[in-house]
Design an enzyme around this catalytic site. Structure first.
Site, mmCIF file in Angstrom:
data_model
loop_
_atom_site.group_PDB
_atom_site.id
_atom_site.type_symbol
_atom_site.label_atom_id
_atom_site.label_comp_id
_atom_site.label_asym_id
_atom_site.label_seq_id
_atom_site.Cartn_x
_atom_site.Cartn_y
_atom_site.Cartn_z
ATOM 1 N N ASP A 169 0.807 -1.222 0.000
ATOM 2 C CA ASP A 169 0.000 0.000 0.000
ATOM 3 C C ASP A 169 0.839 1.270 0.000
ATOM 4 O O ASP A 169 0.357 2.329 -0.415
ATOM 5 C CB ASP A 169 -0.944 0.007 1.201
ATOM 6 C CG ASP A 169 -2.078 -0.993 1.043
ATOM 7 O OD1 ASP A 169 -2.324 -1.426 -0.096
ATOM 8 O OD2 ASP A 169 -2.712 -1.354 2.048
ATOM 9 N N TYR B 122 -9.964 -0.123 1.999
ATOM 10 C CA TYR B 122 -9.561 0.093 3.391
ATOM 11 C C TYR B 122 -9.263 1.555 3.676
ATOM 12 O O TYR B 122 -8.778 2.284 2.809
ATOM 13 C CB TYR B 122 -8.300 -0.719 3.712
ATOM 14 C CG TYR B 122 -8.558 -2.015 4.449
ATOM 15 C CD1 TYR B 122 -8.713 -2.045 5.830
ATOM 16 C CD2 TYR B 122 -8.640 -3.217 3.764
ATOM 17 C CE1 TYR B 122 -8.930 -3.221 6.508
ATOM 18 C CE2 TYR B 122 -8.863 -4.420 4.432
ATOM 19 C CZ TYR B 122 -9.007 -4.413 5.800
ATOM 20 O OH TYR B 122 -9.225 -5.597 6.475
#
Length: 388
Positions: free
Chosen positions: A43, A127
């Site tokens: 990420d 997320y």
């Protein structure tokens, strides 16, 4: 990224950290199915978590007296882009700082704790990740990640529950996965020459020195080289790591230092020949230590996107350089192990993971003794809190 963190100790500015940052993230999924096994998102290194920062809103993301900071970024075309209110700085109450009641006289002394908070929140596809640095009056520094958002899901037969995930709705499941975060800490504890000691608690056998079988002591071991400093947590020995400056002593003759207080953690379940472990070798250990090198900034290497593996901190530490009494960088990896629950759907309640750096011999005594009492009165079963 935070720079030049210090504590004002009476009339001295005492450095602790030169630079602190989230170095890398990876989210491996534990379902071998064809639609899930490739989910191993970096990420930070692949998605660019800084460019995905939210514009924070007062009363929702932050409350109290706030200073916001905009983030000036570049987009994928190299153009200037501004993320308004990307960073929030505020102060908040954090319960009791210290307290004591003298049961002989019923005198009570109590001080409230306030902490300084620096935060940002990024949305990476499904997320949300909130990144929070906390600074406390007793010299403690904490880092916390708050995980929320929406689960990554797949279709499943409700009559045949999946082995590698959890049913969260009719014909809907969420696969098992993990979230690993690596934080890079460029230490500067009362100077640039620092060392790392591993501290394990030892219970000696019952003998003439331990006749009652209740004794235990802390045993410190210097981690002198990079390979020695590839370490994992160990619950049976209550293991922790202490970062010290052996060139500076406190008034009791001990080296000044900070200890790493770990929180939730785990290890990966993928085997060593998997694509994940080749590309994200930094998740194989909880602690890594390297000598400061300007171009070593990201635990997974500079270019993890589509990289076949073998880069980053796992490769660098093969050189086994000295990390004793020199300018060092500590890399701490923490993992959140997520076996999904029905209660995580449709939006997950926030999960928390983090660590603290607590002074350990850095001060000669409790540095928060100078915190003044709260002006407002509070009552206890015995008496009102004293104002002095």
């Amino acid at each position: 990224m935070l720079h030049t963190i210090s504590y004002k100790d009476q009339d001295r500015e005492r450095p602790i950290l030169y630079r602190a940052s989230l170095s890398e993230m990876v989210v491996p999924y534990g379902d071998p199915g064809p639609t899930q096994y490739t989910k191993n998102a970096f990420d930070a290194g692949e998605y660019g978590i800084g460019t995905l920062a939210n514009s924070l809103e007062y009363g929702c993301d932050c409350v109290g007296y706030i200073q916001y900071f905009d983030a000036m970024m570049t987009n994928s075309r190299g153009e200037l882009a501004k993320i308004k209110n990307a960073i929030c700085l505020h102060e908040e109450d954090f319960g009791i700082l210290w307290k004591h009641t003298d049961w002989r006289t019923n005198d009570v002394e109590v001080r409230r704790s306030r902490r300084l908070v620096i935060s940002s929140i990024s949305t990476v596809a499904n997320y949300e990740y909130g990144f929070f640095w906390y600074f406390y009056q007793d010299g403690t520094i904490s880092f916390e990640v708050k995980l929320t958002g929406i689960l990554s899901t797949g279709g499943a037969d409700s009559g045949n529950p999946p082995k590698y995930g959890t049913m969260i709705g009719p014909n809907l499941y969420a696969p098992n996965h993990q979230h690993f975060f690596n934080v890079r800490l460029d230490l500067q504890i009362d100077g640039t020459n620092n060392s790392v000691y591993e501290v394990n608690t030892v219970a000696p056998p019952r003998n003439e020195d331990n006749p009652h079988g209740n004794a235990f002591y802390a045993e410190s071991t210097l981690l002198a080289s990079e390979k020695e400093a590839r370490r994992r947590l160990d619950i049976p020995s209550a293991r922790y790591w202490k970062f010290v400056n052996d060139n500076v002593k406190n008034e009791l003759g001990g080296s000044v230092g900070y200890k790493l207080m770990t929180g939730e953690n785990c290890l990966p379940f993928a085997d060593r020949e998997s694509s994940l472990m080749k590309r994200a070798g930094f998740i194989d250990n909880h602690l890594w230590v390297t000598p400061y090198t300007p171009d070593e900034r990201h635990a997974g290497g500079n270019y993890p996107n589509q990289h076949p593996g073998g880069d980053g901190i796992a490769a660098w530490t093969e050189a086994d350089r000295s990390v004793s009494n020199t300018d060092i960088v500590v890399w701490y990896t923490m993992g959140h192990h997520h076996i999904p629950r029905p209660e995580d759907w449709p939006v997950m309640p926030t999960a928390y993971i983090g660590f603290s750096l607590k002074p350990s011999g850095f001060f000669d005594r409790n540095p928060a003794l100078d915190v003044p009492p709260t002006k407002s009165k509070c009552s206890t079963a015995a008496s009102a809190c004293h104002s002095n």
